[in-house]
Design an enzyme around this catalytic site. Sequence first.
Site, PDB file in Angstrom:
ATOM      1  N   HIS A 208       0.787  -1.232   0.000  1.00 38.08           N
ATOM      2  CA  HIS A 208       0.000   0.000   0.000  1.00 38.08           C
ATOM      3  C   HIS A 208       0.815   1.276   0.000  1.00 38.08           C
ATOM      4  CE1 HIS A 208       1.122   0.134   4.171  1.00 38.08           C
ATOM      5  NE2 HIS A 208       0.553   1.304   4.314  1.00 38.08           N
TER       6      HIS A 208
HETATM    7  N1  UDP Z   1      -3.752  -5.362   8.520  1.00 38.30           N
HETATM    8  C1  UDP Z   1      -5.042  -5.823   8.743  1.00 38.30           C
HETATM    9  N2  UDP Z   1      -5.756  -6.304   7.679  1.00 38.30           N
HETATM   10  C2  UDP Z   1      -5.243  -6.358   6.410  1.00 38.30           C
HETATM   11  C3  UDP Z   1      -3.910  -5.893   6.209  1.00 38.30           C
HETATM   12  C4  UDP Z   1      -3.194  -5.395   7.289  1.00 38.30           C
HETATM   13  O1  UDP Z   1      -5.535  -5.796   9.859  1.00 38.30           O
HETATM   14  O2  UDP Z   1      -5.942  -6.803   5.493  1.00 38.30           O
HETATM   15  C5  UDP Z   1      -3.024  -4.796   9.681  1.00 38.30           C
HETATM   16  C6  UDP Z   1      -1.612  -5.272   9.892  1.00 38.30           C
HETATM   17  O3  UDP Z   1      -1.589  -6.423  10.681  1.00 38.30           O
HETATM   18  C7  UDP Z   1      -0.946  -4.097  10.580  1.00 38.30           C
HETATM   19  C8  UDP Z   1      -1.684  -2.917  10.048  1.00 38.30           C
HETATM   20  O4  UDP Z   1      -2.875  -3.407   9.459  1.00 38.30           O
HETATM   21  O5  UDP Z   1      -1.148  -4.111  11.964  1.00 38.30           O
HETATM   22  C9  UDP Z   1      -0.790  -2.256   9.049  1.00 38.30           C
HETATM   23  O6  UDP Z   1      -1.413  -1.209   8.521  1.00 38.30           O
HETATM   24  P1  UDP Z   1      -0.812  -0.486   7.231  1.00 38.30           P
HETATM   25  O7  UDP Z   1      -0.044  -1.491   6.437  1.00 38.30           O
HETATM   26  O8  UDP Z   1      -1.966   0.225   6.618  1.00 38.30           O
HETATM   27  O9  UDP Z   1       0.120   0.620   7.845  1.00 38.30           O
HETATM   28  P2  UDP Z   1       1.640   0.655   8.293  1.00 38.30           P
HETATM   29  O10 UDP Z   1       1.872  -0.413   9.287  1.00 38.30           O
HETATM   30  O11 UDP Z   1       2.486   0.532   7.084  1.00 38.30           O
HETATM   31  O12 UDP Z   1       1.779   2.008   8.914  1.00 38.30           O
END
Ligand code: UDP
Length: 376
Positions: A208
């Site tokens: 993403h």
């Molecule tokens: N996550 C979730 N469902 C999904 C994909 C990811 O719950 O289908 C969770 C994942 O376990 C993590 C969080 O969403 O805790 C990550 O969010 P994202 O990748 O949007 O943000 P980042 O961590 O890069 O800031």
Amino acid sequence: MYPLPPRSVAIVLGTRPELVKLTDLVRLLGPAAHLVHTGQHYDDELSGRFLTELGLPEPTFLTGVGGQSRAVQISAALAQLDGLFAAEPPLAVVVQGDTNAALAGALAANARGIPLLHVEAGLRSHDRDMPEEHNRVLIDHISDVLCAATEDNRAGLLAEGVDDARIAVTGNTVVEAVRNQLPDADRRAALLDRYGLTADGYVLATVHRPENTDSPEALRAILTELGALATPGRPVLLPLHPRTRARIEAARLTHLLAPLTVSAPVGYGEFLALARHAALLVSDSGGIQEECTVLGRPLVVVRRSTERPEAMGDFAELVEPGPGIGRAARRRLAEGAEGLDRLAALPSPFGDGLASERIAGLLTAIGAREQLTAAA
Ligand code: UDP
């Protein structure tokens, strides 16, 4: 346990990872927590459902933030937060991580002289092309209490001239989030059955980040590599972030999804259960770099840089979009059960599961001090 007045700690957040990582702190604070949601993630798949699933209290919602440019997200949230903090001044403001919501919360607290606590302080990718890098540097330098996840994060802050007295090494709250939200073994087995999956027999991927989704070449390379990893006996699951889906359609790359098992984003418990039994994770997420160390699963990180070097080596490795993804993935998959057993035996470098308790304790101390000052 934490004798703070009702709604006296404003917790400003706006995205999925913030909801995940602040859940345990909000629970510990009880009625003292006042959740303020900026609406940066406005889809039900990324926010509404998470609030319910994580059992979070109803937030105050800001308006006009989601889907706007970065500057408008920050300024629209900042103006509304200022009004909110004037009407109902909190004893402290909490922000987590590096989002536009967190920066708006930090600036609003700073502007009104309200003590600001930053959860997950001190992370640095040293990649100035990432808006998140600027957000986290700015937040750290105006925070009054910086909750660093690791000693390395603390050392980085000291090297930037942050006063040691403002830093507390608490661990990362993701450790308790994973432990508390991971469904038990029976529920995980039922979930795998429902998906038609075998434990250790599939790959789980997420993409993403703008650096990967805004570039059609990067997106093409990632989807091609993921597609090549899928075999009839080893599916590749891709819960698709709405932003990524839109970019794939705009770049006319939908055909590259054919070999993959694509779904909408899944709830947190379900995601953790799927990650727990995946033979391999492939992702550009920040949070998943931490979660893989608690779940004991290998991860290929598709990024130019990482702000979480603690995960690299044993658990994860960094590759740029391209053939490196397939090479790293196949190397990890070839380690098989032995590799998975080795990771399962390693502790997470991100903490012991007590970070939220330490942070609640710090907030109690701030609250007590603020109340004394007000009474004097
Ligand atoms: N996550 C979730 N469902 C999904 C994909 C990811 O719950 O289908 C969770 C994942 O376990 C993590 C969080 O969403 O805790 C990550 O969010 P994202 O990748 O949007 O943000 P980042 O961590 O890069 O800031």
